[in-house]
Design a protein around this motif. Structure first.
Motif, PDB file in Angstrom:
ATOM      1  N   UNK A   1       0.845  -1.199   0.000  1.00  0.00           N
ATOM      2  CA  UNK A   1       0.000   0.000   0.000  1.00  0.00           C
ATOM      3  C   UNK A   1       0.883   1.253   0.000  1.00  0.00           C
ATOM      4  N   UNK A   2       0.300   2.359  -0.424  1.00  0.00           N
ATOM      5  CA  UNK A   2       1.012   3.633  -0.326  1.00  0.00           C
ATOM      6  C   UNK A   2       1.138   3.987   1.160  1.00  0.00           C
ATOM      7  N   UNK A   3       2.372   4.220   1.627  1.00  0.00           N
ATOM      8  CA  UNK A   3       2.545   4.454   3.063  1.00  0.00           C
ATOM      9  C   UNK A   3       2.295   5.905   3.463  1.00  0.00           C
ATOM     10  N   UNK A   4       2.487   6.167   4.728  1.00  0.00           N
ATOM     11  CA  UNK A   4       2.408   7.537   5.237  1.00  0.00           C
ATOM     12  C   UNK A   4       3.495   8.369   4.545  1.00  0.00           C
ATOM     13  N   UNK A   5       3.208   9.643   4.223  1.00  0.00           N
ATOM     14  CA  UNK A   5       4.186  10.463   3.484  1.00  0.00           C
ATOM     15  C   UNK A   5       5.572  10.489   4.121  1.00  0.00           C
ATOM     16  N   UNK A   6       5.649  10.422   5.432  1.00  0.00           N
ATOM     17  CA  UNK A   6       6.971  10.516   6.080  1.00  0.00           C
ATOM     18  C   UNK A   6       7.806   9.252   5.839  1.00  0.00           C
ATOM     19  N   UNK A   7       7.201   8.199   5.347  1.00  0.00           N
ATOM     20  CA  UNK A   7       7.933   6.942   5.177  1.00  0.00           C
ATOM     21  C   UNK A   7       8.562   6.782   3.797  1.00  0.00           C
ATOM     22  N   UNK A   8       8.333   7.752   2.893  1.00  0.00           N
ATOM     23  CA  UNK A   8       9.013   7.731   1.590  1.00  0.00           C
ATOM     24  C   UNK A   8       9.503   9.146   1.302  1.00  0.00           C
ATOM     25  N   UNK A   9      10.445   9.248   0.390  1.00  0.00           N
ATOM     26  CA  UNK A   9      11.001  10.570   0.065  1.00  0.00           C
ATOM     27  C   UNK A   9      10.518  10.983  -1.313  1.00  0.00           C
ATOM     28  N   UNK A  10      10.047  12.202  -1.423  1.00  0.00           N
ATOM     29  CA  UNK A  10       9.563  12.689  -2.713  1.00  0.00           C
ATOM     30  C   UNK A  10      10.300  13.967  -3.081  1.00  0.00           C
ATOM     31  N   UNK A  11      10.474  14.175  -4.398  1.00  0.00           N
ATOM     32  CA  UNK A  11      11.068  15.425  -4.885  1.00  0.00           C
ATOM     33  C   UNK A  11      10.110  16.058  -5.888  1.00  0.00           C
ATOM     34  N   UNK A  12      10.520  17.181  -6.437  1.00  0.00           N
ATOM     35  CA  UNK A  12       9.677  17.856  -7.436  1.00  0.00           C
ATOM     36  C   UNK A  12       9.424  16.952  -8.636  1.00  0.00           C
ATOM     37  N   UNK A  13      10.341  16.019  -8.891  1.00  0.00           N
ATOM     38  CA  UNK A  13      10.168  15.118 -10.038  1.00  0.00           C
ATOM     39  C   UNK A  13       9.049  14.103  -9.795  1.00  0.00           C
ATOM     40  N   UNK A  14       8.573  14.008  -8.576  1.00  0.00           N
ATOM     41  CA  UNK A  14       7.471  13.089  -8.262  1.00  0.00           C
ATOM     42  C   UNK A  14       6.115  13.803  -8.296  1.00  0.00           C
ATOM     43  N   UNK A  15       6.057  14.861  -9.059  1.00  0.00           N
ATOM     44  CA  UNK A  15       4.857  15.701  -9.062  1.00  0.00           C
ATOM     45  C   UNK A  15       3.587  14.913  -9.384  1.00  0.00           C
ATOM     46  N   UNK A  16       3.671  14.008 -10.366  1.00  0.00           N
ATOM     47  CA  UNK A  16       2.466  13.270 -10.759  1.00  0.00           C
ATOM     48  C   UNK A  16       1.996  12.382  -9.612  1.00  0.00           C
ATOM     49  N   UNK A  17       2.918  11.640  -9.026  1.00  0.00           N
ATOM     50  CA  UNK A  17       2.493  10.724  -7.959  1.00  0.00           C
ATOM     51  C   UNK A  17       2.023  11.499  -6.727  1.00  0.00           C
ATOM     52  N   UNK A  18       2.679  12.611  -6.439  1.00  0.00           N
ATOM     53  CA  UNK A  18       2.237  13.411  -5.288  1.00  0.00           C
ATOM     54  C   UNK A  18       0.831  13.962  -5.524  1.00  0.00           C
ATOM     55  N   UNK A  19       0.580  14.391  -6.751  1.00  0.00           N
ATOM     56  CA  UNK A  19      -0.748  14.924  -7.065  1.00  0.00           C
ATOM     57  C   UNK A  19      -1.796  13.830  -6.981  1.00  0.00           C
TER      58      UNK A  19
END
Ligand code: FES
Ligand code: CO
Length: 340
Positions: free
Chosen positions: A292-310
């Motif tokens: 499953x998609x975890x809590x945001x603090x458990x993975x690292x995201x950057x600006x390049x992850x814009x689609x998945x973050x959205x």
């Protein structure tokens, strides 16, 4: 979240040799179901006989009813018990009723709605309904991942050169543009993929090696994607996929490849290309833990992850709408449906 969701194909039901005649056992969101094509149409029942809890899929499709394999009780399309062989003169207890769910066949797929308190509808698949397109269904596949992870992989642009060096990307051309995202109407996400200059790849509809294709992406909540690709030969390919949650850790993806060419067209060429791409994706995706998609603090995201973050934010909005009640959820999903 219990929405109208695909669950199996008509073909699978026709060919099923489970039970003793055309009964299909499947699991949707952890709910075991038995599907039967009765005289009145396709029905979905909980896979449990209310008499002594045997699995209904072990039984018989009797045409107008499903018969349990244990003591032979029969259930009609509305789930009501219509016959108890050991008690031919009745009475049939009024609560002898199998649980029945809303069920509909569309796009040659079987859709089931587990929660009928919300008036959800089957998502749009415009190419299927457009006579200028020929649509071919790919073989559905089951992966050990949550449906949301599946969708993220399908819309992830930065993995092409690494996971798909032979088909979609080229490790020598790791240029990446962060796409602009259009979030209208609510419930939808649209963005464009512009292939990097010099990045080769993919097959076009005629089976020729082609530049990686310019693609319009449309994501439909919760787990649907349409890819719209203008090809160099002047035709359009539309790929449509929907990921169905079997449970929290597995999903089954249903997909179509559609093309609007007037020329003779072998749909197996783009289907085979897509299947080669899927083979490349499955390793990294199934390695993701948790599924499953975890809590945001458990993975690292950057600006390049814009689609998945959205997309994750959209799922969050969907959960909020669900918590706010059926009206909010229906408004969100209706807006999406009417504006694809
Ligand atoms: Fe199904 Fe008895 S358990 S008929
Ligand atoms: Co991929």
């Amino acid at each position: 979240m219990k929405l109208g969701i695909i669950f199996g194909t008509l073909d699978e039901l026709e060919q099923s040799d489970q039970g003793r005649g055309k009964l299909l056992q499947v699991t949707l969101l952890g709910q075991e179901l038995v599907i039967a094509k009765l005289d009145s149409g396709v029905v979905a029942m909980a896979n449990r006989c209310p008499h002594r809890s045997a699995k209904l899929h072990l039984g018989w499709n009797c045409g107008s009813s499903v018969q349990c394999a244990y003591h032979g009780w029969k259930y009609g399309s509305d789930g009501m018990c219509i016959e108890i062989p050991a008690l031919p003169d009745g009475p049939i207890p009024p609560n002898a009723k199998a649980t029945v769910f809303d069920c509909e066949v569309k796009y040659d797929l079987i859709w089931v709605r587990l929660d009928n308190t919300v008036n959800t509808e089957i998502p749009a698949h415009l190419a299927f309904d457009d006579p200028s397109f020929t649509c071919t269904m790919g073989i559905p596949y089951t992966w050990k991942t949550h449906a949301a992870r599946r969708l993220e992989n399908y819309t992830d642009l930065a993995h092409f050169p690494f996971v798909h060096p032979e088909t979609l990307g080229n490790p020598d051309f790791v240029t990446f543009l962060i796409p602009d995202i259009d979030l209208q109407p609510p419930g939808c996400m649209r963005f464009k993929y512009e292939p990097p200059e010099g990045g080769r790849n993919g097959m076009d509809a005629a089976g020729n090696l082609a530049p990686l294709i310019y693609t319009d992406y449309t994501v439909q909540l919760p787990f649907g994607v349409t890819l719209d690709q203008p090809l160099s030969n002047g035709t359009r390919t539309i790929m449509w996929m929907w990921a169905t949650p079997i449970d929290e850790r597995h999903c089954r993806t249903f997909w179509f490849c559609c093309n609007d060419t007037k020329d003779p067209f072998d749909p197996m060429v783009p289907i085979a290309t897509q299947m080669a791409i899927l083979e490349e994706d499955i390793g990294p995706v199934e390695s993701q833990e948790p599924e499953q998609i975890p809590h945001p603090k458990d993975e690292i995201a950057t600006a390049a992850d814009k689609v998945s973050l959205t997309y994750r934010r959209m799922l969050f909005e969907l959960c909020k709408a669900k918590a706010a009640g059926p009206a909010a959820l229906e408004t969100l999903l209706a807006s999406e449906r009417n504006n694809i």
